[in-house]
Scaffold this motif. Structure first.
Motif, mmCIF file in Angstrom:
data_model
loop_
_atom_site.group_PDB
_atom_site.id
_atom_site.type_symbol
_atom_site.label_atom_id
_atom_site.label_comp_id
_atom_site.label_asym_id
_atom_site.label_seq_id
_atom_site.Cartn_x
_atom_site.Cartn_y
_atom_site.Cartn_z
ATOM 1 N N THR A 100 13.831 35.328 -18.586
ATOM 2 C CA THR A 100 13.517 34.020 -19.160
ATOM 3 C C THR A 100 12.193 34.031 -19.900
ATOM 4 N N ARG A 103 11.990 38.008 -22.547
ATOM 5 C CA ARG A 103 12.990 38.477 -23.494
ATOM 6 C C ARG A 103 13.669 37.303 -24.191
ATOM 7 N N VAL A 104 14.243 37.582 -25.338
ATOM 8 C CA VAL A 104 14.990 36.576 -26.092
ATOM 9 C C VAL A 104 16.413 37.098 -26.263
ATOM 10 N N THR A 109 17.979 31.729 -30.162
ATOM 11 C CA THR A 109 16.516 31.745 -30.203
ATOM 12 C C THR A 109 15.903 31.468 -28.842
ATOM 13 N N HIS A 110 16.711 31.002 -27.877
ATOM 14 C CA HIS A 110 16.203 30.714 -26.536
ATOM 15 C C HIS A 110 17.364 30.854 -25.552
ATOM 16 N N TRP A 111 17.027 30.872 -24.274
ATOM 17 C CA TRP A 111 18.037 31.044 -23.240
ATOM 18 C C TRP A 111 18.764 29.741 -22.940
#
Length: 341
Positions: A100, A103-104, A109-111
């Protein structure tokens, strides 16, 4: 001859608790119906009469009567289901939190919950539990763009000063351009001729003056200044807060302002749109007039925005007062700078 049924008796304490359960909406689907069975039995009704009155089957009545006689009120709760629920190990929780924060995902662009469940090989429910325990909300943006304007402090003090203590016999207007506003029919990818929306937001009354245009920026801003000049009483001075664009620096605008001395401009610092009060109103414009709308032409889009302006000024606009002094804003900015360094 059938043996007479043993009377079903509740203690005053149990009776009061069961009565309370029947009145709590949060328990209505679970404990509420079970409590009604026992209360009806305690009123002297037979199991058959309880079935007829509550429209349930005899096994249900006998089940909850037996459970109550064996374990009291605790017996009315659901028993643990067979099988052990899956548990997250500390190592797996650490893996979720590491992904979270460090990393991406390749796909976005987000989790999201589903993406994290896929990458960490866990269930969506387990991802929610891990994030909730750590107060992680990856879909929320909490960043602040730091202004590198060399005159940031002076401009901040000027603008906040207008909000805190507006000059007498004057109106403070926060102006910005929302561009481009694209009409969209959801059966088409794009429609031509996007419209620009200029909005002047009265920081005291929270009423807005708007104008839609498809002209070039300098021409549009000049036309909007002229529109404001005619819409506001000539007895009032106009203190105008603008974003840091170059449109107001053109010769045509400068010449017009020299001829209309009641206009005084204040420019917000670079990368500090959050200081311009109209920004929040423009965000509402996007949510309320565009997101769910279907527009087949610019004319339809303009009509929707004009209607929003009129209705908002009459029904939603309420006087507001800025209470934040510049000092806490300086502290927040300095803290953000320190965190980045």
């Amino acid at each position: 001859m059938a043996k007479p049924a043993t009377p079903f008796v509740l203690t005053p304490s149990d009776h009061a608790t069961l009565q309370d359960w029947t009145q709590q909406e949060s328990l209505a689907k679970r404990l509420g119906p079970r409590a009604r069975i026992l209360l009806t039995l305690a009123d002297g009704f037979t199991p058959k009469e309880v079935c007829d009155q509550l429209h349930i089957s005899p096994p249900v009545v006998f089940k909850w009567r037996k459970r109550f006689l064996e374990a009291g009120l605790e017996g009315l709760n659901d028993r643990p289901r067979s099988g052990q629920p899956r548990k997250l190990s500390s190592q797996k929780v650490k893996e979720i939190l590491t992904l979270t924060t460090q990393r991406v995902p390749r796909e976005a662009t987000h989790w999201s919950v589903r993406l994290m469940a896929k990458y960490a090989a866990v269930t969506a429910w387990q991802v929610r539990q891990a994030w909730a325990a750590s107060d992680f909300k990856p879909h929320h943006c909490k960043t602040l763009k730091i202004s590198n304007d060399p005159h940031f402090a002076d401009k901040l003090v000027d603008v906040v000063g207008l909000y805190l203590k507006p000059p007498d016999n004057a109106i403070v207007l926060s102006i910005n351009e929302h561009t481009p506003v694209q009409p969209r029919d959801r059966t088409q990818s794009k429609l031509p001729f996007p419209a620009n929306v200029y909005t002047a937001f009265d920081t005291l009354t929270c009423q807005a003056i708007g104008q839609l245009t498809q002209r070039r920026r300098t021409q549009a801003l000049l036309a909007f200044f002229q529109h404001i000049d005619s819409a506001v009483s000539p007895e009032l001075n106009l203190h105008v807060i603008l974003d840091n664009s170059s449109a107001h620096k053109t010769p045509a605008i400068k010449q017009w302002l020299e001829q209309h001395s009641r206009f005084k401009l204040y420019v917000a610092p670079t990368s500090a749109s959050w200081l311009n009060a109209v920004e929040d109103w423009l965000a509402q414009l996007e949510r309320r007039a565009q997101y769910q709308g279907v527009f087949s032409s610019v004319a339809e889009l303009k009509a929707s925005i004009r209607q929003l302006l009129e209705v908002d000024n009459v029904l939603s606009a309420k006087p507001s007062h800025w209470i934040q002094t510049p000092e806490p804003l300086f502290s927040s900015v300095h803290k953000a700078v320190g965190d980045r360094q």
